[in-house]
Design a protein around this motif. Structure first.
Motif, mmCIF file in Angstrom:
data_model
loop_
_atom_site.group_PDB
_atom_site.id
_atom_site.type_symbol
_atom_site.label_atom_id
_atom_site.label_comp_id
_atom_site.label_asym_id
_atom_site.label_seq_id
_atom_site.Cartn_x
_atom_site.Cartn_y
_atom_site.Cartn_z
ATOM 1 N N SER A 161 0.993 -1.038 0.386
ATOM 2 C CA SER A 161 0.476 -0.005 -0.048
ATOM 3 C C SER A 161 0.643 1.474 -0.089
ATOM 4 O O SER A 161 1.850 1.473 0.392
ATOM 5 C CB SER A 161 -0.936 -0.027 0.981
ATOM 6 N N PHE A 162 0.237 1.877 -0.477
ATOM 7 C CA PHE A 162 1.196 3.797 -0.261
ATOM 8 C C PHE A 162 0.270 4.806 0.581
ATOM 9 O O PHE A 162 -0.840 4.685 0.609
ATOM 10 C CB PHE A 162 0.607 4.277 -1.685
ATOM 11 N N ARG B 164 -1.179 8.210 1.429
ATOM 12 C CA ARG B 164 -1.910 8.811 -0.004
ATOM 13 C C ARG B 164 -1.525 10.169 -0.137
ATOM 14 O O ARG B 164 -1.031 10.273 -1.943
ATOM 15 C CB ARG B 164 -3.264 9.128 0.226
ATOM 16 N N ILE B 165 -0.895 10.797 -0.161
ATOM 17 C CA ILE B 165 -0.081 12.076 -0.797
ATOM 18 C C ILE B 165 1.111 11.647 -1.819
ATOM 19 O O ILE B 165 1.204 11.759 -3.160
ATOM 20 C CB ILE B 165 0.761 13.460 -0.228
ATOM 21 N N PHE C 53 1.301 8.507 -3.259
ATOM 22 C CA PHE C 53 1.086 8.012 -4.767
ATOM 23 C C PHE C 53 0.128 8.780 -5.387
ATOM 24 O O PHE C 53 0.880 9.461 -6.713
ATOM 25 C CB PHE C 53 -0.686 7.324 -3.519
ATOM 26 N N ARG C 54 0.054 10.206 -4.894
ATOM 27 C CA ARG C 54 -1.188 11.626 -6.288
ATOM 28 C C ARG C 54 0.480 12.030 -6.980
ATOM 29 O O ARG C 54 0.667 11.568 -7.471
ATOM 30 C CB ARG C 54 -1.334 12.341 -4.932
ATOM 31 N N ASN C 55 1.744 12.610 -6.025
ATOM 32 C CA ASN C 55 2.878 13.259 -6.142
ATOM 33 C C ASN C 55 3.238 12.293 -7.505
ATOM 34 O O ASN C 55 3.764 12.555 -8.094
ATOM 35 C CB ASN C 55 4.047 13.044 -4.773
ATOM 36 N N ASN D 250 1.657 12.129 -10.781
ATOM 37 C CA ASN D 250 1.804 13.392 -11.027
ATOM 38 C C ASN D 250 2.631 13.868 -11.973
ATOM 39 O O ASN D 250 2.887 14.895 -12.650
ATOM 40 C CB ASN D 250 1.468 14.494 -10.510
ATOM 41 N N PRO E 70 -8.291 4.206 -10.433
ATOM 42 C CA PRO E 70 -10.147 4.712 -10.894
ATOM 43 C C PRO E 70 -9.510 5.439 -11.485
ATOM 44 O O PRO E 70 -8.543 6.233 -12.153
ATOM 45 C CB PRO E 70 -10.425 5.466 -9.410
ATOM 46 N N LEU F 187 -10.402 8.538 -13.363
ATOM 47 C CA LEU F 187 -9.397 9.726 -13.034
ATOM 48 C C LEU F 187 -8.158 9.706 -13.412
ATOM 49 O O LEU F 187 -7.148 10.378 -14.058
ATOM 50 C CB LEU F 187 -10.247 10.734 -11.982
ATOM 51 N N VAL F 188 -7.772 8.508 -12.262
ATOM 52 C CA VAL F 188 -6.717 8.606 -12.098
ATOM 53 C C VAL F 188 -5.447 8.250 -13.022
ATOM 54 O O VAL F 188 -4.708 8.652 -13.818
ATOM 55 C CB VAL F 188 -6.142 8.056 -10.578
ATOM 56 N N LEU G 211 0.139 15.042 -14.797
ATOM 57 C CA LEU G 211 -0.831 16.042 -14.306
ATOM 58 C C LEU G 211 -0.198 16.908 -14.920
ATOM 59 O O LEU G 211 -1.219 18.294 -15.680
ATOM 60 C CB LEU G 211 -0.646 16.718 -12.721
ATOM 61 N N TYR H 166 -2.633 16.797 -18.325
ATOM 62 C CA TYR H 166 -3.230 16.826 -18.130
ATOM 63 C C TYR H 166 -3.910 18.349 -17.832
ATOM 64 O O TYR H 166 -4.890 18.876 -18.581
ATOM 65 C CB TYR H 166 -3.664 16.204 -16.535
#
Lengths: 167, 422
Positions: free
Chosen positions: A86-87, A89-90, A92-94, A97, A142, A144-145, A154, A157
């Motif tokens: 698991s990651f 969350r920040i 993972f987003r970074n 992106n 998901p 969107l990701v 990103l 995007y």
């Protein structure tokens, strides 16, 4: 866009201070950051890895700070993908992106050894351990990701959306 | 079925009547925040996105607080870059070196209101949840995208309710309660979730203690920490901004029929002060088990415990006493406002008389950036938020996290100590 390389394995809770210690946060150049990648966990990591190599880790990879320097360091030192149970969350987003490939798969973590050869086919979410012959499926993104991943991160995007606004 | 306070705030900002956990929504933040670490990269990324202007120069806050006052030339260049960006974009809320630590500054300036949605380029952005806002941290690229679009995507988190009952002893503060919770659930125990704090002990806790608790929600992996606003919130905001009514905050609570992922209960009546030992914030022990641990440095400050209540607690212990000759004791007020208040109340005299050092507001010591970096083999009791390997300096140094009472008592004893020992 397949990725393949040797596995570098880490445990649970690899925090962002291990990935890139705080003293280097005045650096913004990815190449320079890459030279200190994973220094807190393995001082020689950056000199040992080859482009495309894969980091496999346990739960909560990238916990701690929001520093984007962490995924930038991993990407620019040549890490082809990070696979973790698991990651945080920040992180993972970074990673999504900036276009660092990140896949969640606990099974792959449990059943992979350091130095195994691994192949990742991100578009299918397939992870193959070429040393043991085992195959795993990563958790799907998901929609969107997945869209941000497909756009290449990103930056393209948002650029697309800004151009849309101008019209 | 009803909604939690977190779901309500996200729904309003997504322009929807209802949202459900797991749903991905596009939200329009009330405020964006960045600093001299996430900011310089965000500025480059912002330009590479082809963006010319930030979506609203009144809604982007820049605080230079990490490597400031500038630690070296590289740090100076980061600051310059942010200053130039702020000037060219007409950023209204720009705060330069030494003004204060972002998560202390934004609330005290009244920039965060109950019910707001705040996105910050710093993991401890979760702090603002203490005001009944939804606040979460992101990295530089997300921040750049939000500055350009005025919008960001978020997954609606599940909420875990933490219910604290009982009347704790006088030595117990927000830090002890949050360490207790993180010790129970672990550093990924609230991954992707909102931690909602409530119950009798939270109702009785002051705002500074609530900031401390929400601040460390990230150390359990949480996306946000939040306290439903009440009369204490309103009283604290009184004088900072006068447009918040009890009617507004009355709407900001979780419905009785909302769906929590789980409810975790703690009776804190007999709780001892808590300390997190190396190298995870979840390695929590009661202070009495650690009395043989000799220390070399104490840090009291940071976005976690650098507010006036924290300095008062430290001064209560240090008044008329001397810190141990072999313990460097560094006190870092969280902002100039806190600093001035401490001066006016005579706390700075107490600190200097005790042999402690009072430094300019900065994040420096907490992340091993500057001001109090540890050498090999050194141990520090710190009121900060992370004790990861090498966090405050050498990879063979150790950080013990505590509240200000234990930190001050340990500075006097030269080892980890309960405040009643000194």
């Amino acid at each position: 866009m397949e990725v393949s390389g040797r596995v570098w394995k880490f445990g649970d809770n690899v925090d962002t201070d291990l990935i890139i210690p705080g003293q280097y946060l005045t650096i913004q150049d990815p190449i320079e950051l890459g030279k200190h990648c994973m220094e807190g966990a393995d001082r020689d990591f950056a000199s040992k890895i080859k482009p495309g190599d894969i980091v496999v880790a346990g739960h909560n990879f990238g916990c701690g700070s929001s520093r984007e320097h962490a995924p930038l360091a991993l990407k620019s030192c040549g890490v082809g993908a990070v696979i973790a149970a698991s990651f945080a969350r920040i992180f993972f987003r970074n990673a999504i992106n900036i276009g660092l490939l990140v896949l969640e798969c606990e099974e792959a973590y449990r059943r992979t050894n350091p130095q195994d050869e691994m192949l990742v086919q991100p578009e299918f979410g397939v992870i193959k351990n070429l040393t043991t012959g085992e195959e795993f499926r990563a958790a799907p993104y998901p929609p969107l990701v997945a869209g941000i991943v497909q756009a290449g991160g990103l930056v393209p995007y948002v650029r697309m959306r800004l151009q849309g606004q101008e019209k | 079925m009803g909604m939690t306070i977190t779901e309500k705030i996200l729904a309003v900002h997504a322009g929807k009547e209802k949202v459900r956990p797991g749903e991905i929504v596009q939200v329009r933040p009330d405020l964006l925040m960045t600093n001299d670490i996430s900011g310089p990269i965000a500025v480059d990324v912002f330009k590479s996105m082809g963006a010319a202007r930030v979506f609203d120069p009144e809604k982007v806050v820049i605080v230079l607080d990490h490597f400031t006052p500038n630690k070296d030339v590289k740090a100076a260049k980061s600051s310059t870059k942010m200053r130039e960006f702020a000037r060219s974009q007409g950023i209204v809320h720009f705060y330069d070196a030494g003004f204060g630590i972002e998560h202390v500054v934004l609330p005290e300036l009244g920039l965060v209101r109950p019910g707001d949605l705040v996105i910050g380029g710093d993991s401890h952005t979760v702090t603002y949840g203490a005001l009944g806002a939804f606040a979460t941290g992101v990295g530089s690229t997300d921040l750049a995208g939000a500055m350009a679009l005025g919008e960001i995507w978020l997954k609606v988190p599940e909420t875990i309710r933490f219910e604290f009952t009982g009347k704790p002893s006088r030595w117990i503060g927000g830090k002890d309660l949050i360490l207790l919770a993180i010790g129970r659930i672990g550093v990924s125990g609230a991954l992707y979730c909102a931690m909602e704090f409530g119950g009798e002990a939270i109702a009785n806790l002051g705002m500074d203690g609530r900031f401390t608790m929400c601040n460390m929600a990230i150390e359990a992996g949480a996306k946000a920490g939040i306290v439903e606003p009440d009369e204490k919130t309103l009283a604290w905001l009184n004088g900072i901004r006068d447009d918040i009514s009890s009617q507004t905050i009355g709407l900001l609570h979780s419905d009785e029929d909302c769906a929590y992922k789980s409810v975790i209960r703690f009776d804190v009546s007999d709780l001892e002060p808590q300390v997190a030992v190396p190298h995870l914030p979840s390695n929590v022990r009661p202070v009495s088990e650690l009395k043989d641990v000799e220390i070399h440095q104490v840090v009291i400050g940071s976005c976690t415990n650098g507010r006036i209540s924290d300095l008062r607690a430290a001064a209560e212990i240090l008044r008329g006493r001397k810190v141990n000759k072999w313990v460097r004791t560094l006190i870092v007020p969280g902002s100039q406002r806190v600093y001035r208040q401490a001066l006016q109340e005579g706390l700075v005299d107490v600190f200097i008389d005790s042999g402690a050092i009072v430094a300019a507001p900065t994040c420096g010591p907490c992340f091993g950036g500057h001001t109090g970096v540890l050498d090999e083999g050194e141990r520090c009791v710190s009121t900060t938020n992370r004790n990861f390997l090498g966090r405050m300096g050498h990879e063979k140094s150790e950080v013990y996290l505590s509240g200000p009472y234990v930190a001050a008592a340990s500075a006097i004893a030269g080892r980890i100590a309960h405040p009643e020992e000194v």
